[in-house]
Structure formats: C-alpha cells, structure tokens
Design a protein around this motif. Structure first.
Motif, PDB file in Angstrom:
ATOM      1  N   LYS A   5       0.809  -1.496  13.041  1.00 31.96           N
ATOM      2  CA  LYS A   5       1.090  -2.288  11.972  1.00 31.96           C
ATOM      3  C   LYS A   5       0.088  -2.579  10.978  1.00 31.96           C
ATOM      4  N   VAL A   6      -1.205  -2.361  11.334  1.00 27.88           N
ATOM      5  CA  VAL A   6      -2.244  -2.509  10.332  1.00 27.88           C
ATOM      6  C   VAL A   6      -2.275  -1.478   9.316  1.00 27.88           C
TER       7      VAL A   6
ATOM      8  N   GLY B 136       0.703  -5.288  18.395  1.00 26.90           N
ATOM      9  CA  GLY B 136      -0.541  -4.421  18.007  1.00 26.90           C
ATOM     10  C   GLY B 136      -0.468  -3.365  18.745  1.00 26.90           C
TER      11      GLY B 136
ATOM     12  N   ARG C 265      -9.517   0.337   9.671  1.00 30.99           N
ATOM     13  CA  ARG C 265     -10.180  -1.105   9.917  1.00 30.99           C
ATOM     14  C   ARG C 265      -9.782  -1.554  11.083  1.00 30.99           C
ATOM     15  N   GLN C 266      -8.998  -1.020  11.816  1.00 35.78           N
ATOM     16  CA  GLN C 266      -8.547  -1.768  13.206  1.00 35.78           C
ATOM     17  C   GLN C 266      -8.108  -0.954  14.217  1.00 35.78           C
TER      18      GLN C 266
ATOM     19  N   ALA D 218       0.768  -2.091   6.967  1.00 35.01           N
ATOM     20  CA  ALA D 218       0.302  -3.182   6.040  1.00 35.01           C
ATOM     21  C   ALA D 218      -0.550  -2.669   5.030  1.00 35.01           C
ATOM     22  N   GLU D 219      -1.564  -1.874   5.123  1.00 37.53           N
ATOM     23  CA  GLU D 219      -2.455  -1.366   4.178  1.00 37.53           C
ATOM     24  C   GLU D 219      -1.584  -0.258   3.175  1.00 37.53           C
TER      25      GLU D 219
ATOM     26  N   SER E 124       5.081  -6.636  10.290  1.00 41.18           N
ATOM     27  CA  SER E 124       4.292  -7.814  10.431  1.00 41.18           C
ATOM     28  C   SER E 124       4.612  -8.784  12.047  1.00 41.18           C
TER      29      SER E 124
END
Length: 434
Positions: free
Chosen positions: A230-231, A331, A219-220, A234-235, A327
C-alpha cells in the motif's frame, strides 16, 4: 420382453429430452452473455467499415486535401489512408510488435505514440520529398482523437501521461539475468506503460534509469525487508499522473497483449467511478533466455513450447484505477503468501469491478531452480496470513482465485478483445469468512 422394451424406450426418451434441455440452456446462456456485453457499454473494439476503395489514392492528393481543411474526428477513412503514407510514420512489421490486424482501426484511444516499443530494424525509413515534409508538419497538428484510427508507431516524442504506471521491486538474491530480462521487457512497453522500480540499490538504479525506468526509494518494509504494498501504491499515485496503476512481481515478463487489454479495459470501464481490479494467472517458463525476452514474438513462442499455466489461486500482478482504496488495505508485504488472495476476496465482497484477464494477458514467470513457490522459503513466510488473521479469524484463501472474478476478457474471432460476464463462479468462491 415387453417390460424391457418399454423401459428401454422410456430411457431413450429421457436421454433425448435431457439433451434437448441442455442445448436450450447453453443457447440461453450464450445469448445472455452477448446481451450483457452489448448493453453494458459499447464493445471494446469495432472494425472500421471502409466506405471507399482503399487502393486508389496518392499521398500527394492527400497532402493537398489536408492543406484545405482540418481533419475532424469522423474522418476515419482519410486517417487510415494517412497511416499508409511512409512519412515519418513507422509501420510495425508483423513479426515483431503489435500485428496490424490486431490494432483496431476505429479505436477510441490514441496509440500512435508507442515508439520505442518494438525493434527499430523493421521500421520504414523517412521519406524526403517535399510533399511528405508537408505531411509531417500537418501531422504534428493533429490531436490524439484525430489520430486514433492510424495503425502506426510514430517517432514523435511526447510528454503526455502514460496509460499505466507499472511498478515492482527486486529482491537482493534475484539473478542478474532475470533483472536484465525484466528491465528490457518492460522498457518495450513504453510510452503507454511507464515502468517504475522501488529499490535502495545504487547499481539497480543506474541500470534501470538507463533503460527509461523511473526509480524510487523503498520507504517502508516489514517481514525481513519486504516492501509494503500500500505504501508503494500511495507513492506512485502521488508522483505520477496516469489512468491506471499496477504492481507486478519483478520476475514477470509481459506480452504485447497487455497493451491491447489495457486499452480495451480503459475504453469500457474508464468512465466508471467504482474501484477496478485487473488480475490474471501467470505462465511458468523455465530458464527464459535473453533472446526470448528480447521480443514479444519470441516470448510468445517460448510460452507455447515450454510454458505451463500456474494455479488459479496465485496472482502476480494487480492493476487498479485511481478509485481503488489502497489506503484501506492492511499493511501486507509483497513476496509473502496470502496477500494476493485476500485482495481479490476483499474486492469481490465490496463489489468492486474485478476482471480476470488470464486469457488475454501473457504474464511469463521466469522460473529458475528455486521453483515456483519462492515466497514460501523467504523469511517470515506467514507474515501476511498472521496480519490478516487480526481482521478475520478464519479466511478461505481459495475464494481469492482468479476464477472468482465476475468479469473475464476474451479474444473474438477477429482478434479483438472484449469483456464477458462470467456465467457462474465455483462454489469455493462463496463464503470466504466461514
């Protein structure tokens, strides 16, 4: 002559006194470590003290006993006997999979549902007698705690949460052989470990889903298409219910001791609310073949013959608990240098539980012609270091070494895994932000 003799005698006394003091220092340090490990919590694993002779029993008598009463958590000897009955219980061959002597019989966490983890050709066939069928029906009523003592692999399917959700992502230029090796190796860790792949490739999705992986879309990205760490964390935290979560580079193969270390760490540090970070140094093995990656025993042999332990400043996997504050992490992207050391530095400074599992987790890097510093040749190799420079003007990345972790894992003489507080850390671990 007299002066020389006197000086020689003084030197000898000084040397003997120094050796005596050093001996006392090492003895004191050894017992201090044992005291820390004993008082922190219960040891990772205990050896079952059988109170009865394990040679004189029959499965038929055991079935009759099971019909009369329900098993309690304290029936360790009876449960051990149950594991010896070849009744829908698949015992592992010592040449392929977890060695029976290494699986603790008094383990707190159930590991009976490790089916599909190892080769099926070594498993015992199911017996068809009436008594054995009754045993199967009784066994299905047992709880995880009641079956925690059995050294067995069972073919009963389960929907229970895995111990670890381990995810990765593959670069477009990664060879197909490396992908296949990783796909098979991680599949062998199921169901205690649920492998997850982040990709937007339809071919990779089909191949991994066929082997029991979960596949999620990227997604990123940043730095020329590199995923943001980190994304992804989180997922998986949002989608999966697990005890611990981890990321590993896609070219890393794990040995069976990953499972044992995870169980040991979860038993000792699972009740803690502090963030936990488990790291380790990889072993570089050139040209890992498919047969070598197909079983844990072959992988172990290849690492001993051709493997070389990499530098301690590099980490290829991060395993954390739910309390770890992903979080709050900048990034940073995977596949570019600098982010691994900074995560270790940040965790140590914030007094998280940081564990170096290099000695008990075999992490094999599939080294190719591209060498061992592939991240330095990719687009935007300094993306992470420039991003982190916004937070800290100067960073001594060597302070993010595995040798700076305050706790290490080791093997005992009996083959069990235990935790040990590191006596001291090197000087370069201090003052990471000069």
């Amino acid at each position: 002559m007299a002066v020389g003799y006197f000086l020689g005698k003084r030197t000898l006394v000084f040397v003997l006194l120094s050796m005596y003091l050093l001996t006392l220092y090492f003895i004191h340090g050894y017992y201090s470590m044992l005291t820390y490990n004993r008082h922190r919590r219960e040891p990772f694993e205990r050896v079952l003290q059988d109170k009865e002779d394990m040679t004189s029993f029959s499965c038929s008598k055991l079935v009759a006993h099971l019909k009369k009463q329900s098993l309690m958590h304290t029936d360790a000897v009876l449960l051990h006997r149950l594991a010896k009955c070849k009744i829908n219980i698949r015992n592992v061959n010592p040449t392929d999979g977890i060695h029976r002597t290494h699986l603790d019989k008094n383990r707190k966490r159930n590991i009976d549902n490790i089916r599909d983890s190892f080769s099926r050709k070594h498993l015992h066939r199911e017996s068809k007698t009436d008594n054995e069928k009754n045993m199967v029906n009784n066994r299905n009523k047992f709880t995880r705690k009641q079956l925690q003592h059995t050294n067995c692999i069972c073919n009963k399917k389960t929907d229970k949460a895995p111990l670890l959700v381990l995810f990765s992502t593959w670069s477009d230029n990664m060879s197909g052989r490396i992908r296949d090796n990783t796909c098979y190796n991680w599949r062998s860790l199921r169901p205690l470990v649920q492998p997850v792949l982040f990709t937007n490739s339809s071919s990779a999705r089909r191949e991994c889903e066929k082997n029991g992986w979960s596949v999620l879309p990227l997604r990123q990205t940043a730095a020329g298409g590199a995923p943001v760490l980190k994304v992804m964390f989180a997922e998986v935290l949002r989608r999966f219910n697990s005890t611990i979560y981890g990321f590993s580079n896609g070219d890393i193969l794990f040995g069976e001791n990953l499972l044992k270390t995870l169980v040991a760490v979860e038993e000792t540090f699972g009740a803690e609310k502090r963030p936990l970070l488990l790291i380790g140094t990889r072993t570089n093995v050139v040209n890992v073949t498919s047969p070598e990656a197909s079983s844990f025993s072959n992988l172990q042999v290849a690492s001993k013959k051709r493997g070389k332990l990499f530098i301690h400043q590099s980490q290829d996997y991060f395993i954390t608990n739910k309390a770890f504050p992903w979080s709050d992490i900048p990034g940073v992207v995977v596949g570019r240098r600098g982010y691994d050391n900074w995560i270790v530095i940040n965790s140590i400074l914030k007094q998280h539980t940081v564990i170096d599992a290099t000695e008990t987790i075999l992490a094999v890097h599939q080294t190719t012609r591209k060498g061992i510093y592939e991240g330095h040749s990719r687009p935007y190799p300094d993306y992470n270091t420039k991003l982190l420079a916004r937070y800290h003007k100067t960073i001594r990345y060597v302070a993010g070494s595995t040798r700076c972790a305050g706790i290490i894992t080791k093997y005992s003489v009996k083959g069990n895994i235990f935790a040990l507080k590191r006596n001291s850390v090197p000087k370069f671990c201090k003052n990471p932000y000069p």
